[in-house]
Write a protein that holds these residues in place. Structure first.
Motif, mmCIF file in Angstrom:
data_model
loop_
_atom_site.group_PDB
_atom_site.id
_atom_site.type_symbol
_atom_site.label_atom_id
_atom_site.label_comp_id
_atom_site.label_asym_id
_atom_site.label_seq_id
_atom_site.Cartn_x
_atom_site.Cartn_y
_atom_site.Cartn_z
ATOM 1 N N MET A 153 26.888 -13.668 36.848
ATOM 2 C CA MET A 153 27.319 -14.114 35.516
ATOM 3 C C MET A 153 28.619 -14.821 35.513
ATOM 4 S SD MET A 153 24.895 -12.886 33.936
ATOM 5 C CE MET A 153 25.404 -13.179 32.069
ATOM 6 N N CYS A 162 25.137 -8.721 37.058
ATOM 7 C CA CYS A 162 24.538 -8.068 36.208
ATOM 8 C C CYS A 162 23.007 -7.823 36.339
ATOM 9 C CB CYS A 162 24.912 -8.219 34.853
ATOM 10 S SG CYS A 162 24.258 -9.577 34.023
ATOM 11 N N GLY A 164 20.894 -6.450 33.984
ATOM 12 C CA GLY A 164 20.388 -6.281 32.582
ATOM 13 C C GLY A 164 19.920 -4.780 32.325
ATOM 14 N N LYS A 183 24.921 -4.074 32.516
ATOM 15 C CA LYS A 183 24.495 -4.794 31.345
ATOM 16 C C LYS A 183 25.549 -6.083 31.190
ATOM 17 C CE LYS A 183 22.211 -1.324 29.596
ATOM 18 N NZ LYS A 183 20.836 -1.324 29.144
ATOM 19 N N VAL A 184 25.099 -6.901 30.710
ATOM 20 C CA VAL A 184 25.832 -7.982 30.381
ATOM 21 C C VAL A 184 27.065 -8.046 29.518
ATOM 22 C CG1 VAL A 184 25.750 -10.318 28.931
ATOM 23 C CG2 VAL A 184 23.497 -9.459 30.020
ATOM 24 N N GLU A 185 27.391 -6.966 28.908
ATOM 25 C CA GLU A 185 28.618 -6.494 28.308
ATOM 26 C C GLU A 185 29.739 -5.945 29.267
ATOM 27 O OE1 GLU A 185 25.602 -5.009 27.384
ATOM 28 O OE2 GLU A 185 25.251 -6.321 25.653
ATOM 29 N N PRO A 201 29.413 -6.513 33.248
ATOM 30 C CA PRO A 201 28.942 -6.697 34.695
ATOM 31 C C PRO A 201 30.045 -6.351 35.687
ATOM 32 C CG PRO A 201 30.315 -8.854 33.850
ATOM 33 C CD PRO A 201 30.214 -7.794 32.577
ATOM 34 N N VAL A 237 19.258 -18.661 32.458
ATOM 35 C CA VAL A 237 20.570 -17.834 32.062
ATOM 36 C C VAL A 237 21.709 -19.048 32.433
ATOM 37 C CG1 VAL A 237 21.891 -16.004 33.094
ATOM 38 C CG2 VAL A 237 19.520 -15.748 32.863
ATOM 39 N N ILE A 274 23.873 -14.279 25.877
ATOM 40 C CA ILE A 274 22.647 -13.880 26.963
ATOM 41 C C ILE A 274 22.669 -12.427 26.609
ATOM 42 C CG2 ILE A 274 22.506 -13.615 29.277
ATOM 43 C CD1 ILE A 274 24.618 -15.776 29.889
ATOM 44 N N ASN A 312 20.567 -8.734 27.825
ATOM 45 C CA ASN A 312 20.046 -7.906 28.767
ATOM 46 C C ASN A 312 18.491 -8.317 29.293
ATOM 47 O OD1 ASN A 312 22.273 -6.647 29.505
ATOM 48 N ND2 ASN A 312 22.227 -5.614 27.765
ATOM 49 N N ILE A 327 18.111 -11.235 31.217
ATOM 50 C CA ILE A 327 18.598 -11.073 32.793
ATOM 51 C C ILE A 327 17.392 -10.556 33.161
ATOM 52 C CG2 ILE A 327 19.952 -9.889 34.209
ATOM 53 C CD1 ILE A 327 21.242 -12.216 32.718
#
Length: 92
Positions: A27, A38, A40, A44-46, A48, A66, A76, A78, A81
């Motif tokens: 990411m 990450c 997902g 999580k994306v929040e 990484p 992505v 983006i 989760n 991903i």
């Protein structure tokens, strides 16, 4: 350098740690030694995971959808991903 062979959206596999043998999407890059990854699900994306690039096995596959979202600063999820990793057959 290690970071020159890795790009945003690239698929990587962890070679060390508790997440060994799991697949992730890059990411971001943090300096020359670290990548933000990450999957997902667990990562999580929040939030990484920051992992040393030398502990990652870099694959030739890139999650192009992505990568495009990262480069255009789009949100983006989760699910994005997970779908990318699923489409490559890397997760169930």
């Amino acid at each position: 350098m290690e970071s020159e062979r890795i790009i945003l959206g690239q698929i990587v596999r962890s070679k060390a740690g508790r997440d060994k043998d799991k697949y992730f999407v890059v990411m971001g890059l943090d300096g020359k030694e670290y990548a933000l990854i990450c999957d997902g699900e667990l990562r999580k994306v929040e939030k990484p995971k920051r992992k040393k690039i030398k502990h990652l096995d870099v694959h030739n596959h890139v999650a192009h959808d992505v990568k495009a979202k990262i480069e255009s600063n789009m949100r983006i999820s989760n699910g994005d991903i997970k779908n990318s990793l699923k489409s490559l057959g890397l997760i169930d």
